[in-house]
Motif scaffolding. Structure first.
Motif, PDB file in Angstrom:
ATOM      1  N   THR A   1     -40.249  -9.489 -34.717  1.00 17.21           N
ATOM      2  CA  THR A   1     -41.536  -9.992 -35.192  1.00 17.21           C
ATOM      3  C   THR A   1     -42.600  -9.883 -34.101  1.00 17.21           C
ATOM      4  N   GLU A   2     -42.225 -10.266 -32.876  1.00 14.88           N
ATOM      5  CA  GLU A   2     -43.159 -10.138 -31.753  1.00 14.88           C
ATOM      6  C   GLU A   2     -43.589  -8.688 -31.575  1.00 14.88           C
TER       7      GLU A   2
ATOM      8  N   TRP B   1     -47.315  -7.310 -31.625  1.00 17.26           N
ATOM      9  CA  TRP B   1     -47.805  -6.643 -30.419  1.00 17.26           C
ATOM     10  C   TRP B   1     -48.363  -5.260 -30.750  1.00 17.26           C
ATOM     11  N   HIS B   2     -47.572  -4.460 -31.510  1.00 17.77           N
ATOM     12  CA  HIS B   2     -48.025  -3.119 -31.885  1.00 17.77           C
ATOM     13  C   HIS B   2     -49.297  -3.186 -32.718  1.00 17.77           C
ATOM     14  N   ARG B   3     -49.279  -4.063 -33.711  1.00 17.66           N
ATOM     15  CA  ARG B   3     -50.444  -4.129 -34.606  1.00 17.66           C
ATOM     16  C   ARG B   3     -51.692  -4.575 -33.854  1.00 17.66           C
ATOM     17  N   GLY B   4     -51.496  -5.495 -32.895  1.00 19.56           N
ATOM     18  CA  GLY B   4     -52.622  -5.977 -32.086  1.00 19.56           C
ATOM     19  C   GLY B   4     -53.233  -4.846 -31.276  1.00 19.56           C
ATOM     20  N   LEU B   5     -52.354  -4.074 -30.680  1.00 15.50           N
ATOM     21  CA  LEU B   5     -52.781  -2.954 -29.853  1.00 15.50           C
ATOM     22  C   LEU B   5     -53.569  -1.945 -30.693  1.00 15.50           C
TER      23      LEU B   5
ATOM     24  N   ALA C   1     -40.759  -5.524 -46.083  1.00 19.28           N
ATOM     25  CA  ALA C   1     -40.734  -6.734 -45.257  1.00 19.28           C
ATOM     26  C   ALA C   1     -41.324  -7.935 -45.987  1.00 19.28           C
ATOM     27  N   ALA C   2     -42.099  -7.661 -47.031  1.00 18.84           N
ATOM     28  CA  ALA C   2     -42.727  -8.768 -47.768  1.00 18.84           C
ATOM     29  C   ALA C   2     -41.721  -9.549 -48.606  1.00 18.84           C
ATOM     30  N   ASN C   3     -40.560  -8.970 -48.872  1.00 22.39           N
ATOM     31  CA  ASN C   3     -39.581  -9.645 -49.722  1.00 22.39           C
ATOM     32  C   ASN C   3     -38.699 -10.578 -48.897  1.00 22.39           C
ATOM     33  N   GLU C   4     -39.052 -11.861 -48.928  1.00 19.19           N
ATOM     34  CA  GLU C   4     -38.334 -12.804 -48.062  1.00 19.19           C
ATOM     35  C   GLU C   4     -36.892 -13.036 -48.500  1.00 19.19           C
ATOM     36  N   LYS C   5     -36.650 -12.913 -49.809  1.00 18.93           N
ATOM     37  CA  LYS C   5     -35.330 -13.235 -50.340  1.00 18.93           C
ATOM     38  C   LYS C   5     -34.250 -12.277 -49.816  1.00 18.93           C
ATOM     39  N   HIS C   6     -34.553 -10.981 -49.825  1.00 18.64           N
ATOM     40  CA  HIS C   6     -33.510 -10.010 -49.502  1.00 18.64           C
ATOM     41  C   HIS C   6     -33.741  -9.269 -48.188  1.00 18.64           C
ATOM     42  N   PHE C   7     -34.934  -9.436 -47.567  1.00 15.64           N
ATOM     43  CA  PHE C   7     -35.275  -8.555 -46.450  1.00 15.64           C
ATOM     44  C   PHE C   7     -34.253  -8.578 -45.314  1.00 15.64           C
ATOM     45  N   GLU C   8     -33.936  -9.757 -44.811  1.00 21.84           N
ATOM     46  CA  GLU C   8     -33.092  -9.828 -43.608  1.00 21.84           C
ATOM     47  C   GLU C   8     -31.701  -9.255 -43.866  1.00 21.84           C
ATOM     48  N   ALA C   9     -31.153  -9.534 -45.043  1.00 25.13           N
ATOM     49  CA  ALA C   9     -29.801  -9.037 -45.342  1.00 25.13           C
ATOM     50  C   ALA C   9     -29.778  -7.524 -45.542  1.00 25.13           C
ATOM     51  N   LEU C  10     -30.777  -7.002 -46.262  1.00 25.62           N
ATOM     52  CA  LEU C  10     -30.737  -5.580 -46.610  1.00 25.62           C
ATOM     53  C   LEU C  10     -31.363  -4.674 -45.553  1.00 25.62           C
ATOM     54  N   PHE C  11     -32.369  -5.179 -44.840  1.00 27.78           N
ATOM     55  CA  PHE C  11     -33.113  -4.294 -43.941  1.00 27.78           C
ATOM     56  C   PHE C  11     -33.076  -4.778 -42.485  1.00 27.78           C
ATOM     57  N   GLY C  12     -33.216  -6.085 -42.282  1.00 31.59           N
ATOM     58  CA  GLY C  12     -33.213  -6.618 -40.917  1.00 31.59           C
ATOM     59  C   GLY C  12     -31.875  -6.342 -40.244  1.00 31.59           C
ATOM     60  N   THR C  13     -30.802  -6.621 -40.958  1.00 25.47           N
ATOM     61  CA  THR C  13     -29.420  -6.367 -40.537  1.00 25.47           C
ATOM     62  C   THR C  13     -29.136  -6.595 -39.055  1.00 25.47           C
ATOM     63  N   PRO C  14     -29.269  -7.854 -38.618  1.00 26.04           N
ATOM     64  CA  PRO C  14     -28.941  -8.130 -37.212  1.00 26.04           C
ATOM     65  C   PRO C  14     -27.446  -7.924 -36.939  1.00 26.04           C
TER      66      PRO C  14
ATOM     67  N   VAL D   1     -31.304   0.897 -24.008  1.00 23.44           N
ATOM     68  CA  VAL D   1     -31.168   0.380 -25.366  1.00 23.44           C
ATOM     69  C   VAL D   1     -32.218  -0.697 -25.591  1.00 23.44           C
ATOM     70  N   VAL D   2     -33.122  -0.453 -26.507  1.00 22.86           N
ATOM     71  CA  VAL D   2     -34.095  -1.480 -26.872  1.00 22.86           C
ATOM     72  C   VAL D   2     -33.492  -2.254 -28.041  1.00 22.86           C
ATOM     73  N   ASN D   3     -33.005  -3.442 -27.735  1.00 22.35           N
ATOM     74  CA  ASN D   3     -32.231  -4.216 -28.709  1.00 22.35           C
ATOM     75  C   ASN D   3     -33.081  -5.306 -29.351  1.00 22.35           C
ATOM     76  N   ASN D   4     -33.575  -5.009 -30.541  1.00 20.49           N
ATOM     77  CA  ASN D   4     -34.317  -6.050 -31.283  1.00 20.49           C
ATOM     78  C   ASN D   4     -33.425  -6.651 -32.366  1.00 20.49           C
ATOM     79  N   ASN D   5     -32.121  -6.477 -32.169  1.00 16.72           N
ATOM     80  CA  ASN D   5     -31.121  -7.081 -33.051  1.00 16.72           C
ATOM     81  C   ASN D   5     -31.370  -6.757 -34.527  1.00 16.72           C
ATOM     82  N   GLY D   6     -31.416  -5.467 -34.812  1.00 17.42           N
ATOM     83  CA  GLY D   6     -31.560  -5.069 -36.213  1.00 17.42           C
ATOM     84  C   GLY D   6     -32.482  -3.889 -36.388  1.00 17.42           C
ATOM     85  N   GLY D   7     -32.876  -3.657 -37.623  1.00 22.95           N
ATOM     86  CA  GLY D   7     -33.692  -2.500 -37.958  1.00 22.95           C
ATOM     87  C   GLY D   7     -35.171  -2.785 -37.805  1.00 22.95           C
ATOM     88  N   GLY D   8     -35.686  -2.588 -36.602  1.00 25.09           N
ATOM     89  CA  GLY D   8     -37.067  -2.965 -36.289  1.00 25.09           C
ATOM     90  C   GLY D   8     -38.096  -2.239 -37.119  1.00 25.09           C
TER      91      GLY D   8
END
Lengths: 581, 581
Positions: free
Chosen positions: A558-559, A563-567, A497-510, A482-489
C-alpha cells in the motif's frame, strides 16, 4: 560394428558437430533414457555441461545463458514429463527470440503409445513454439547416417540462430542398452575435420533510392520521435543516438533497449517518458509527426496510451526479419532491414538533416528534466521499492548485467534507470512476461562468467527458488535483490484492487515466508537492509562476495502504491505548469 | 445490458453450471486476465477455491485432489507461460486418466500475435494431451450465449469423466475491463434450476454367450494367473479375489492395484512376485497357461521379463474403454468391459470352476511364503530404505491414503507392502512416472480432508518443494516421509553405474541441502529419526500433529544397493532349493 559402437558413433558425431558449429554449453537434467547423449557431452572436451535437476529451471538456466552470451545453448533431458517441464522456457525463447537446441530422449517406436513406463508422445510436443522439430532416426553407424547426424547438428545450430533466433527441438529415440563405449578409438571422427556444413547469413539492407526518399521524408517532418523498445543488439546504441541527433529528435528509450546507458552520446534520450506520458493533457501537448520504432513495443503502458491517441501519426517499425509487433493496432509502415545498417545507411545518404536544437526537442527535454528532478530526488532514507531500484542502478558495477524480473521490477527500472556512461546489459524475459523461471534465468546468465545482478519481486523469487541450486552447486557469482512486498504488488495498481471482499485472497496473495532460510539452504550470503544507506552497503558488499548473495528489501504494497502515485502526481503537476504557459 | 453485465452473466452462468454438473473445487493461480473467472469462483457459494501461486504446483495439486476424490477439479490461470506451467500435470492427467477442467484466460483476438504483453498462442497448447479443446467465444449476454456457456460447462465436466477420464481445456478470451459486477441481481440465474444437460453413461458388458465360452476356456486351463496392475476402482478388489479363489489361481497384485490390502479376502494374493520373478530358473518353473490382467502394466521389471519369456501364453487384458497398454509386445486378447461387471458376470455363469487348492497355486504360495519370510524379517534397528518403507506401511493409519513417489519409492512399496485388512488407498503418478509435482500431488490429495502420507525420495521432494506452500497456507494435514539418499538412488541399479568417470556428476547428482530449513520455512513439523524405533515413533507422532509434518530418513545409495541385492539373493537362493526338489 556392434550395436553399442553404432550408438556411440552416432551420438559422438552429433555432439562433436554441435561443438564444431559453435555450441559451447549444454544444460543436462539427469535421466536414464538420455544416457547416450549425456555421457557423450560429458566426454566432449570442448563442451561445458551444467547439471540442473529441475527441468523447468534447467531450461530457464539455458535461456539466461543464451540471452547473456547470444550463443545457442543445448538442453538435454530424459523422456516423459521432463520434456513438458521445458515448455515455459521454450515459449519464452520463442517469444523473445533466443536460440536453444532442445534435445529430448525418447523411447523407440515400439515402446510408444503402448503403456510403457515414462513414455509420452513427444512428437511436436512444443507445437509452433519451436522453429523446427525433427524426429531423429534410431542410431546407426553407416557413413550415411553419421553424415546425417552431423548435418542435423549443424543445421540445428544454424536454424536456431538465423533470422529471428529461437528454439529447435530434436527428439532422439534410444533402445537399451543405453551406455556408449567411451573407449572407442577415434571417437570424434577426424580431429582436424572442418565443420560439416557452414552457413553465411546476409543482412537485409534497403536500396539507396528508398533510403534517399525516406531521409527526405523525415527531414520535412518537424516533430519526429525515435522509440527504442526491448532489443539486444548492443551495437545499435551508436546508430540510433547519432540518427536522433542528426534528425534533432528525442529518443524514448525503453530500459531494455540497451541504449539508456553506455559510452555513446545520450543527450537526446528521454528516460522519463513513462512518467511524462501518464497525463492526457501532457500527451496532447507533444503530438509527433512520425514515430520511428526500433525493437519490440516498450514496457510503458503510458506510451501505449500516447500511441493510441496518435493513430493518425505515421509509425515506422524496423524489424531485422519477419515479425509483427504492433499490439496497439495503429497503421504502420514496416521496414525490414538490419537496424544497425539501416541507421548507418540512412546517416550516409542524409548527412545534413536538422542537426540543431529545436522547439520540439527542447520541449521534450524540459519535460524530461522535470521528471528526472523528481525521480532522482534524494530521499529521507526510507527504503521504498523505487528507492531500492534507484540505489541498485547507482551501485551496480560497470560492465555488468542486470537481469530484471517482470511485474513491478521492470517497471521500476523503467522509472529509475537514468542515462549514464556506465556499460550495462539489461536482460529480461519479456517474450511472454512470465514471473516463472527468473532465478534460473539470472543464474544461467551468471554462468557465462559475466557479473550479474538479478532484480525481482517476492512472488517471482518464490516461483523459481529451485533455480538457486545451480548457483550453489557451481559457486556462481550473482547478486539477487528481492523486493519483498509480501504478495502481488502490481495488482494494487489495477481496478481489481477495489474489490475488498476477494482482493487479498485472489490477487494480494501474501506468502508470509522467511526467504532467509531458503538462502541458507543454498549456502548463500543473506542481507536484509532496513535503510537506503544499509541497502547501498549490502549491495556493495555483495559484489565482493563469492557465490550467491541475496539482498532482501521488505516493503509494503500500500505504501508503495501511495509513493508511486505521489511521485507521478508531482511530476504531472510540474509539467502541466509548463504546458499551460 | 452493458459490457460489464454481459461479462458478469456470461462467466457466472459458466461457473454456476460447473457447480451444477458436480464440480466442487477449483485451483486458482493469481493473474490479471483471469480476473472474471477468479472472482466468480470466489463468489460462488458451492465451489471451494484453492489459491496456488506456482502454476506447475497448482496443476499437480488439482491432479492429486482429483485422483483422491475421483471427481473433476478445475484449474484456472492467466495468459502466458502460466499456461505452459500446467503442461507436466496435464500430461500426467492424460496418461493416468484423471479428470481435470483446465481453464485458461487469454487476450482477445485483436491482441494475439501482435507483440502484446503476456500474449502467447494458447490455441490447442496442450496438443493431444487433452480430450477436448474449445476456444470460448468472447463474453456476450444474450440468452443463446448464456445457454452456450452452460452447455460448455456441463459438457466439459461430462467429457472429462466419460470413458477414460482425462483433462479438458477451455481457453477464454477476455477484454478489459476485467472486473465483473458482483452486485448484479440474480447472478446465478434461477436458483432452483436443474442442471442444463445431464449425461447417463452406461458400462460395457459382454454378452452371455461370450461369458459362457470364456468361463469354459478358463476352467480347462490348469495354470491360470490373474494380474492386477495400477488401477483406482476400489470396488474391484472383491470381484478379482473372488474370481481368483473360484478359479484356484494366484493374483499378482501391483501395490497400486488397490487389492493388496482391505477387508476382502487376500489369501490368493502373491505380494512377493517382484522378488520371486528376478531369477530366470524360478521364472521358468512357473510358466502359466494364461494371464488375465486388470489395470495397467505392473511396476515390476521382473514381471516384464517373465512376460517376455512367455510370449506363447495367451494374455487377456481387460480395459473398461479404449486403450492399448501392452508394452511388452506379446499377442493379446483385449476384453473391453467394465472390470467389476466382468468379474461378477463371469462368476455368475461359472459358479463351479476349480475352487480347491491345487499344485499350481500351492507352488506360488510356497514361493511367496519364502519371499515374505525374508521381506518381513525384523531388522537390527539399522534404518535402510527398505526398512523405512516397511515401518511406514506398518504404522500408516487405517482408512488413509498413501501417495507414492516414483523411482525408488514405488518400487520399495512394491517390495514391502504386504497383504493386510487395513484399508489403504495407494496413489501415484504412474501415467508418465515423473519425479515432478509429487509434493503438490500429495498435498492436493490431502486437501480432500482424507489423511494422506506421501512417500518420496530427496530428488522428487526437491523438485516440487514449492508444493509445500499450499500445505502451510491451508494448514493441510499431511505426513511426508522423505527417504534422502542424497541423489538419484535408482541409477545405482542401472548399467550406467559402471562408469566411474561420469556417474556421480550425471546420475548420482547429490543435492547436499538441508531440508530442515525448507520445512521450517513452511512452518512444518520436522523429524529426523536415526533408528527404526525412532522412525516408528516419529511417524506415529506425525499422525497426531496438525498441518505439515516431514519425516526425513537419511540413507546411503551404495548401502541401499547392497542391502536390496542381498535380500533378493537370499530369496532367490531359498526358492531355488524348492525349484530343484
Amino acid at each position: 560394428m556392434n550395436t553399442q559402437e553404432q550408438l556411440t558413433r552416432y551420438v559422438a558425431n552429433f555432439v562433436d558437430e554441435l561443438s564444431k558449429s559453435g555450441l559451447t554449453d549444454v544444460v543436462i537434467s539427469p535421466g536414464s533414457r538420455s544416457t547416450p547423449l549425456a555421457m557423450m557431452f560429458a566426454e566432449h572436451p570442448q563442451i561445458k555441461e551444467w547439471i540442473v535437476l529441475d527441468e523447468r529451471s534447467a531450461a530457464f538456466f539455458g535461456l539466461g545463458l543464451a540471452k547473456q552470451t547470444k550463443r545457442p545453448v543445448a538442453l538435454l533431458c530424459s523422456s516423459g514429463t521432463a520434456v513438458a517441464n521445458y515448455f515455459p522456457a521454450v515459449v519464452e525463447a520463442h517469444q523473445s527470440r533466443v536460440p536453444l537446441i532442445v534435445l529430448t530422449a525418447d523411447r523407440p517406436h515400439e515402446l510408444r503409445d503402448v503403456g510403457a513406463p515414462q513414455a509420452i508422445d513427444q512428437i511436436k510436443l512444443f507445437g509452433d513454439y519451436v522453429k523446427n522439430f525433427h524426429e531423429m532416426a534410431l542410431p546407426e553407424g553407416t557413413v550415411e547416417m553419421l553424415n546425417y547426424v552431423r548435418t542435423r547438428a549443424a543445421r540445428s545450430v544454424s536454424e536456431a540462430l538465423s533470422g529471428n533466433p529461437g528454439p529447435i527441438h530434436l527428439n532422439f529415440p534410444f533402445r537399451e542398452p543405453l551406455t556408449p563405449d567411451l573407449n572407442l578409438e577415434n571417437i570424434w571422427g577426424e580431429p582436424l575435420r572442418e565443420p560439416y556444413h557452414i552457413w553465411h547469413e546476409g543482412k537485409k539492407r534497403l536500396p539507396e533510392d528508398f533510403l534517399n526518399y525516406f531521409a527526405e521524408k523525415l527531414s520535412i517532418a518537424r516533430r519526429g520521435l525515435i522509440v527504442c523498445g526491448p532489443q539486444v543488439d548492443e551495437e545499435l546504441a551508436e546508430g540510433i543516438t547519432m540518427l536522433a541527433e542528426t534528425l534533432g529528435v528525442p529518443v524514448l528509450a525503453d530500459p531494455l533497449s540497451q541504449i539508456r546507458t553506455g559510452s555513446h552520446s545520450t543527450k537526446n534520450i528521454i528516460e522519463g517518458y513513462d512518467a511524462i506520458l501518464r497525463n492526457e493533457v501532457i500527451r496532447a501537448s507533444i503530438k509527433p509527426d512520425y514515430i520511428l520504432r526500433f525493437g519490440a513495443m516498450p514496457v510503458s503502458k503510458a506510451y501505449l496510451f500516447y500511441l493510441k491517441e496518435n493513430q493518425d501519426v505515421t509509425q515506422y517499425v524496423i524489424e531485422p526479419h519477419a515479425g509483427f509487433r504492433e499490439p496497439v493496432g495503429n497503421p504502420t509502415e514496416f521496414i525490414q532491414a538490419d537496424p544497425v545498417l539501416f541507421c548507418s545507411d540512412l546517416l550516409e545518404v542524409s548527412p545534413t538533416l536538422l542537426s540543431e536544437e529545436n522547439d520540439w526537442l527542447t520541449k521534450w527535454k524540459s519535460y524530461n528534466d522535470i521528471a528526472k528532478s523528481h525521480l532522482t530526488k534524494t530521499s529521507d532514507n526510507t527504503l521504498t521499492e523505487g528507492e531500492a531500484v534507484k540505489q541498485l542502478v547507482d551501485v551496480i558495477p560497470h560492465n555488468s548485467s542486470l537481469y530484471v524480473g517482470n511485474s513491478m521490477a521492470v517497471r521500476d527500472v523503467d522509472t529509475f534507470l537514468m542515462t549514464s556512461s556506465k556499460k550495462l546489459t539489461i536482460l529480461a524475459n519479456r517474450g511472454a512476461n512470465g514471473i516463472d523461471g527468473m532465478v534460473s534465468s539470472g543464474v544461467g546468465a551468471a554462468a557465462s562468467g559475466q557479473p550479474v545482478t538479478l532484480l525481482l519481486g517476492d512472488l517471482s523469487f518464490f516461483h523459481d527458488m529451485n533455480g538457486l541450486l545451480a548457483a550453489k552447486q557451481y559457486k556462481l557469482n550473482i547478486t539477487i535483490l528481492v523486493v519483498n512486498n509480501n504478495g502481488g504488488g502490481i495488482f494494487s495498481f489495477l481496478p481489481q484492487a477495489a474489490n475488498e471482499k476477494h482482493f487479498e485472497a485472489l490477487f494480494g496473495t501474501p506468502l508470509n515466508i522467511d526467504f532467509k532460510k531458503a538462502v541458507e539452504m543454498y549456502d548463500g550470503n543473506y542481507h536484509q537492509p532496513k535503510t537506503i544507506h544499509e541497502l547501498k552497503k549490502a549491495l556493495q558488499l555483495s559484489y565482493g562476495e563469492l557465490g550467491l548473495s541475496v539482498v532482501e528489501v521488505k516493503t509494503d504494497r500500500t505504501e508503495n502504491l501511495i509513493w508511486h502515485r505521489g511521485l507521478w502526481r508531482d511530476i504531472e503537476e510540474d509539467i502541466l505548469k509548463l504546458v499551460e504557459q
